[in-house]
Design an enzyme around this catalytic site. Structure first.
Site, PDB file in Angstrom:
ATOM      1  N   SER A  28      27.340  31.309  26.306  1.00  0.00           N
ATOM      2  CA  SER A  28      28.324  30.773  26.944  1.00  0.00           C
ATOM      3  C   SER A  28      28.777  29.452  25.840  1.00  0.00           C
ATOM      4  O   SER A  28      27.935  29.093  25.083  1.00  0.00           O
ATOM      5  CB  SER A  28      27.637  30.029  28.047  1.00  0.00           C
ATOM      6  OG  SER A  28      28.687  29.252  28.815  1.00  0.00           O
TER       7      SER A  28
ATOM      8  N   LYS B 186      35.466  40.528  38.507  1.00  0.00           N
ATOM      9  CA  LYS B 186      36.912  40.873  38.854  1.00  0.00           C
ATOM     10  C   LYS B 186      37.527  39.557  38.436  1.00  0.00           C
ATOM     11  O   LYS B 186      37.256  38.507  38.485  1.00  0.00           O
ATOM     12  CB  LYS B 186      36.880  41.160  40.280  1.00  0.00           C
ATOM     13  CG  LYS B 186      36.634  39.813  41.408  1.00  0.00           C
ATOM     14  CD  LYS B 186      37.599  39.026  41.597  1.00  0.00           C
ATOM     15  CE  LYS B 186      37.331  37.715  42.196  1.00  0.00           C
ATOM     16  NZ  LYS B 186      38.319  36.762  42.330  1.00  0.00           N
TER      17      LYS B 186
ATOM     18  N   ILE C 142      30.622  31.333  39.114  1.00  0.00           N
ATOM     19  CA  ILE C 142      30.203  32.447  39.559  1.00  0.00           C
ATOM     20  C   ILE C 142      29.077  33.069  39.034  1.00  0.00           C
ATOM     21  O   ILE C 142      28.158  33.604  39.678  1.00  0.00           O
ATOM     22  CB  ILE C 142      31.387  33.482  39.314  1.00  0.00           C
ATOM     23  CG1 ILE C 142      31.214  34.758  40.171  1.00  0.00           C
ATOM     24  CG2 ILE C 142      31.498  34.122  37.932  1.00  0.00           C
ATOM     25  CD1 ILE C 142      31.375  34.249  41.743  1.00  0.00           C
TER      26      ILE C 142
ATOM     27  N   ASP D  51      43.745  35.346  42.381  1.00  0.00           N
ATOM     28  CA  ASP D  51      42.341  35.589  41.902  1.00  0.00           C
ATOM     29  C   ASP D  51      41.366  35.806  42.987  1.00  0.00           C
ATOM     30  O   ASP D  51      40.602  36.902  43.238  1.00  0.00           O
ATOM     31  CB  ASP D  51      41.775  34.382  41.195  1.00  0.00           C
ATOM     32  CG  ASP D  51      40.383  34.437  40.876  1.00  0.00           C
ATOM     33  OD1 ASP D  51      39.822  34.890  39.808  1.00  0.00           O
ATOM     34  OD2 ASP D  51      39.531  33.698  41.572  1.00  0.00           O
TER      35      ASP D  51
END
Length: 306
Positions: free
Chosen positions: A34, A88, A12, A166
């Site tokens: 990351s 989200k 994403i 999701d």
């Protein structure tokens, strides 16, 4: 320029966040953190703490990690005085979103729960058309292929990963944005593969306080064309949102026809909130998912195979 760091350089972030930031003249991506490969042209760190301690100055942080570990990461960022964007769902629980909102207010920084589907081109037109109308029913059909959109992402099947919710929560974020009345869950049926913790499909019954019937059918295993549709029947017409909210038809006639370009508008909103000193952390879509999981009946189905 608002200097942004991203935590979690997965699909994403690469597909949506990084291009949206690069295209916005008010924003600059200056660092990432990351656990995996993060070759995106800016300094990369193994953790948020390392990025804050060793990296360039940051004004804001976008959290693109799985929701299960997001609360503590968000708290670290907020305590450091950074504005925070939450991909989200904004958290693994409704309670933690409230906690983060309180901390952001205490720190005097912006917290933004980024419900990206609310920024689809057709959502404002749908909300405007429904305002003041007598609504009879709403039907949601939200079906997509997890193997395409989340390849190899085992976290999505774990407790707190939401499974089919999701993507389904995107539909619920649109629903809570366009409906003139509050919405609550009255029933749910969940299909859960025998080798995972989260559902691969769900059927929801919802209602408003004045009795509008709402049904939702979520499926995470659909192949071929993907389905992201919401149909609202009112006394004087029918509205259909399709393509995730990018297209609106009223009584079969096109009103909005756009491409799926939600994240540029989402980041423009984040910038606006930062500059106005406000937060926006709506937890209603997550609460609907939590309620469905609380009262839903469960059916074990065949194991999920990647």
């Amino acid at each position: 320029m608002i200097r942004i760091g991203i935590v979690g350089v997965g699909k994403i972030a690469r597909d949506q966040h990084i291009p949206a930031i690069a295209a916005d003249t008010a924003l600059e991506l200056v660092a990432v953190a990351s656990h995996g490969p993060a070759d995106v042209g800016v300094p990369a760190f193994g953790s948020l703490e390392a990025m804050l301690e060793q990296g360039p100055d940051l004004d804001a942080i976008a959290l693109c990690t799985p929701p299960q570990a997001r609360r503590e990461t968000a708290r670290i960022a907020l305590r450091a005085g950074k504005h925070v964007l939450l991909e989200k769902p904004p958290g693994a629980t409704v309670g933690e979103v409230g906690d983060l909102s309180a901390l952001a207010a205490k720190q005097g920084v912006t917290l933004f729960a980024a419900w990206h589907s609310r920024f689809a081109a057709g959502v404002p037109a749908a909300r405007a058309w429904l305002t003041g109308r007598s609504i009879r029913s709403v039907d949601i059909q939200w079906r997509e292929d997890v193997r395409h959109w989340h390849p190899g992402q085992g976290w999505i099947w774990e407790a707190g990963g939401l499974g089919v919710f999701d993507p389904g929560i995107n539909a619920l974020s649109i629903l809570t944005e366009i409906m003139p009345q509050a919405v609550f869950v009255t029933g749910a049926h969940l299909q859960i593969p025998e080798n995972v913790q989260s559902p691969s499909a769900a059927q929801l019954a919802l209602s408003t306080l004045d009795g509008v019937t709402i049904t939702a059918d979520f499926d995470f295993l659909q192949t071929g064309p993907q389905t992201w549709d919401i149909t609202v029947v009112a006394d004087d017409g029918t509205l259909r949102l399709s393509h995730g909210g990018a297209v609106v038809e009223i009584d079969g006639k096109p009103v909005v026809q756009a491409t799926a370009a939600e994240y540029p508008a989402l980041y423009a909103r984040f910038t606006q909130l930062i500059r106005s000193g406000r937060s926006e952390a709506d937890s209603r879509p997550l609460a609907l998912v939590a309620d469905a999981l609380l009262i839903g009946t469960r059916e074990r189905v065949a194991a999920f195979i990647e």
